[in-house]
Motif scaffolding. Structure first.
Motif, PDB file in Angstrom:
ATOM      1  N   GLY A  11     -33.220  46.909 -13.244  1.00  0.00           N
ATOM      2  CA  GLY A  11     -32.918  45.542 -12.836  1.00  0.00           C
ATOM      3  C   GLY A  11     -33.990  44.981 -11.918  1.00  0.00           C
ATOM      4  O   GLY A  11     -35.114  45.456 -11.879  1.00  0.00           O
ATOM      5  N   ILE A  12     -33.595  43.983 -11.150  1.00  0.00           N
ATOM      6  CA  ILE A  12     -34.515  43.388 -10.186  1.00  0.00           C
ATOM      7  C   ILE A  12     -34.327  44.146  -8.876  1.00  0.00           C
ATOM      8  O   ILE A  12     -33.234  44.202  -8.334  1.00  0.00           O
ATOM      9  CB  ILE A  12     -34.254  41.884 -10.019  1.00  0.00           C
ATOM     10  CG1 ILE A  12     -34.504  41.180 -11.361  1.00  0.00           C
ATOM     11  CG2 ILE A  12     -35.141  41.305  -8.921  1.00  0.00           C
ATOM     12  CD1 ILE A  12     -34.141  39.724 -11.384  1.00  0.00           C
ATOM     13  N   GLN A  13     -35.415  44.747  -8.406  1.00  0.00           N
ATOM     14  CA  GLN A  13     -35.380  45.593  -7.221  1.00  0.00           C
ATOM     15  C   GLN A  13     -36.217  44.966  -6.114  1.00  0.00           C
ATOM     16  O   GLN A  13     -37.068  44.118  -6.385  1.00  0.00           O
ATOM     17  CB  GLN A  13     -35.942  46.976  -7.568  1.00  0.00           C
ATOM     18  CG  GLN A  13     -35.158  47.673  -8.669  1.00  0.00           C
ATOM     19  CD  GLN A  13     -35.888  48.897  -9.209  1.00  0.00           C
ATOM     20  OE1 GLN A  13     -36.745  48.767 -10.072  1.00  0.00           O
ATOM     21  NE2 GLN A  13     -35.552  50.074  -8.701  1.00  0.00           N
ATOM     22  N   SER A  14     -35.998  45.403  -4.887  1.00  0.00           N
ATOM     23  CA  SER A  14     -36.828  44.932  -3.770  1.00  0.00           C
ATOM     24  C   SER A  14     -38.232  45.504  -3.914  1.00  0.00           C
ATOM     25  O   SER A  14     -38.391  46.686  -4.209  1.00  0.00           O
ATOM     26  CB  SER A  14     -36.239  45.392  -2.440  1.00  0.00           C
ATOM     27  OG  SER A  14     -35.010  44.750  -2.219  1.00  0.00           O
ATOM     28  N   ALA A  15     -39.194  44.657  -3.692  1.00  0.00           N
ATOM     29  CA  ALA A  15     -40.588  45.107  -3.776  1.00  0.00           C
ATOM     30  C   ALA A  15     -40.911  45.987  -2.575  1.00  0.00           C
ATOM     31  O   ALA A  15     -40.467  45.711  -1.462  1.00  0.00           O
ATOM     32  CB  ALA A  15     -41.523  43.906  -3.793  1.00  0.00           C
ATOM     33  N   LEU A  81     -43.882  43.338 -12.286  1.00  0.00           N
ATOM     34  CA  LEU A  81     -43.923  41.903 -12.051  1.00  0.00           C
ATOM     35  C   LEU A  81     -43.344  41.673 -10.658  1.00  0.00           C
ATOM     36  O   LEU A  81     -42.168  41.964 -10.420  1.00  0.00           O
ATOM     37  CB  LEU A  81     -43.082  41.208 -13.116  1.00  0.00           C
ATOM     38  CG  LEU A  81     -43.262  39.736 -13.360  1.00  0.00           C
ATOM     39  CD1 LEU A  81     -44.722  39.386 -13.621  1.00  0.00           C
ATOM     40  CD2 LEU A  81     -42.415  39.303 -14.541  1.00  0.00           C
ATOM     41  N   VAL A  82     -44.179  41.208  -9.726  1.00  0.00           N
ATOM     42  CA  VAL A  82     -43.724  40.918  -8.372  1.00  0.00           C
ATOM     43  C   VAL A  82     -43.298  39.459  -8.335  1.00  0.00           C
ATOM     44  O   VAL A  82     -44.092  38.564  -8.626  1.00  0.00           O
ATOM     45  CB  VAL A  82     -44.814  41.213  -7.323  1.00  0.00           C
ATOM     46  CG1 VAL A  82     -44.335  40.838  -5.924  1.00  0.00           C
ATOM     47  CG2 VAL A  82     -45.218  42.681  -7.380  1.00  0.00           C
ATOM     48  N   LEU A 121     -39.809  43.198  -9.367  1.00  0.00           N
ATOM     49  CA  LEU A 121     -39.755  43.432  -7.931  1.00  0.00           C
ATOM     50  C   LEU A 121     -39.711  42.124  -7.153  1.00  0.00           C
ATOM     51  O   LEU A 121     -40.663  41.342  -7.191  1.00  0.00           O
ATOM     52  CB  LEU A 121     -40.974  44.255  -7.499  1.00  0.00           C
ATOM     53  CG  LEU A 121     -41.181  45.566  -8.264  1.00  0.00           C
ATOM     54  CD1 LEU A 121     -42.493  46.211  -7.858  1.00  0.00           C
ATOM     55  CD2 LEU A 121     -40.003  46.506  -8.053  1.00  0.00           C
ATOM     56  N   ALA A 122     -38.609  41.874  -6.467  1.00  0.00           N
ATOM     57  CA  ALA A 122     -38.457  40.657  -5.662  1.00  0.00           C
ATOM     58  C   ALA A 122     -39.092  40.872  -4.297  1.00  0.00           C
ATOM     59  O   ALA A 122     -38.818  41.863  -3.621  1.00  0.00           O
ATOM     60  CB  ALA A 122     -36.982  40.314  -5.514  1.00  0.00           C
ATOM     61  N   GLU A 123     -39.952  39.949  -3.920  1.00  0.00           N
ATOM     62  CA  GLU A 123     -40.651  40.038  -2.630  1.00  0.00           C
ATOM     63  C   GLU A 123     -40.459  38.723  -1.881  1.00  0.00           C
ATOM     64  O   GLU A 123     -40.604  37.648  -2.456  1.00  0.00           O
ATOM     65  CB  GLU A 123     -42.141  40.280  -2.876  1.00  0.00           C
ATOM     66  CG  GLU A 123     -42.951  40.391  -1.609  1.00  0.00           C
ATOM     67  CD  GLU A 123     -44.411  40.676  -1.899  1.00  0.00           C
ATOM     68  OE1 GLU A 123     -44.841  41.795  -1.628  1.00  0.00           O
ATOM     69  OE2 GLU A 123     -45.115  39.775  -2.401  1.00  0.00           O
ATOM     70  N   GLU A 124     -40.145  38.854  -0.594  1.00  0.00           N
ATOM     71  CA  GLU A 124     -39.960  37.667   0.236  1.00  0.00           C
ATOM     72  C   GLU A 124     -41.140  37.520   1.181  1.00  0.00           C
ATOM     73  O   GLU A 124     -41.720  38.520   1.600  1.00  0.00           O
ATOM     74  CB  GLU A 124     -38.663  37.777   1.014  1.00  0.00           C
ATOM     75  CG  GLU A 124     -37.431  37.816   0.118  1.00  0.00           C
ATOM     76  CD  GLU A 124     -37.396  36.690  -0.905  1.00  0.00           C
ATOM     77  OE1 GLU A 124     -37.571  35.525  -0.527  1.00  0.00           O
ATOM     78  OE2 GLU A 124     -37.199  36.994  -2.094  1.00  0.00           O
ATOM     79  N   PRO A 125     -41.479  36.290   1.554  1.00  0.00           N
ATOM     80  CA  PRO A 125     -42.559  36.075   2.524  1.00  0.00           C
ATOM     81  C   PRO A 125     -42.218  36.752   3.852  1.00  0.00           C
ATOM     82  O   PRO A 125     -41.063  36.769   4.254  1.00  0.00           O
ATOM     83  CB  PRO A 125     -42.614  34.564   2.693  1.00  0.00           C
ATOM     84  CG  PRO A 125     -41.825  33.996   1.573  1.00  0.00           C
ATOM     85  CD  PRO A 125     -40.883  35.056   1.102  1.00  0.00           C
ATOM     86  N   ALA A 126     -43.207  37.288   4.516  1.00  0.00           N
ATOM     87  CA  ALA A 126     -42.984  38.001   5.775  1.00  0.00           C
ATOM     88  C   ALA A 126     -42.466  37.070   6.871  1.00  0.00           C
ATOM     89  O   ALA A 126     -41.558  37.399   7.608  1.00  0.00           O
ATOM     90  CB  ALA A 126     -44.278  38.672   6.213  1.00  0.00           C
TER      91      ALA A 126
END
Length: 132
Positions: A11-15, A81-82, A121-126
């Motif tokens: 699935g979609i996981q945390s980067a 895919l990030v 991989l889901a990535e959020e801005p720092a």
């Protein structure tokens, strides 16, 4: 924290922190798609066109996106895919995110049946003031 590249994609996981560096150690190719300016389906398709370095001939629809993600000639067998700023996008575009996730997860399942790997991989801005 378990390294996502030690396991098959799920699935979609945390980067992970520094996904490109981590992926390189596992021989995983990485592309990033930036969701910070996505407002509708057209801008979503443009984000994928830029992120995946597609040509202008990209069809900009769900079927075309699925095809480029599952094309063994266009994607390496180990591909991540990030999805940058993805949670914000999901929160503000629920219907569009649901449609996108169906395509991404179908592509991930298709890859698995062919012995290929597609990490999402889901990535959020720092430091994003919207998250304060």
């Amino acid at each position: 924290m378990i390294n996502v590249f030690n396991e098959a994609p799920q699935g979609i996981q945390s980067a992970p922190h520094d996904p490109r560096i981590v992926a390189a150690g596992y021989q995983v190719a990485v592309r990033e798609v930036d969701f910070s300016h996505v407002r509708d389906k057209e801008s979503l398709m443009m984000a994928f066109l830029r992120g995946l370095a597609l040509t202008e001939s990209f069809g900009r629809n769900w079927d075309a996106l699925y095809d480029v993600l599952t094309d063994p000639d266009a994607r390496p067998a180990r591909f991540a895919l990030v999805l940058c700023d993805y949670e914000h996008f999901r929160k503000h575009h629920k219907h569009l995110a649901a449609e996108l996730e169906r395509v991404l997860l179908d592509a991930q399942r298709d890859a698995a049946t062919r012995g290929r790997f597609l990490w999402l991989l889901a990535e959020e801005p720092a430091s994003d003031p919207r998250h304060w």
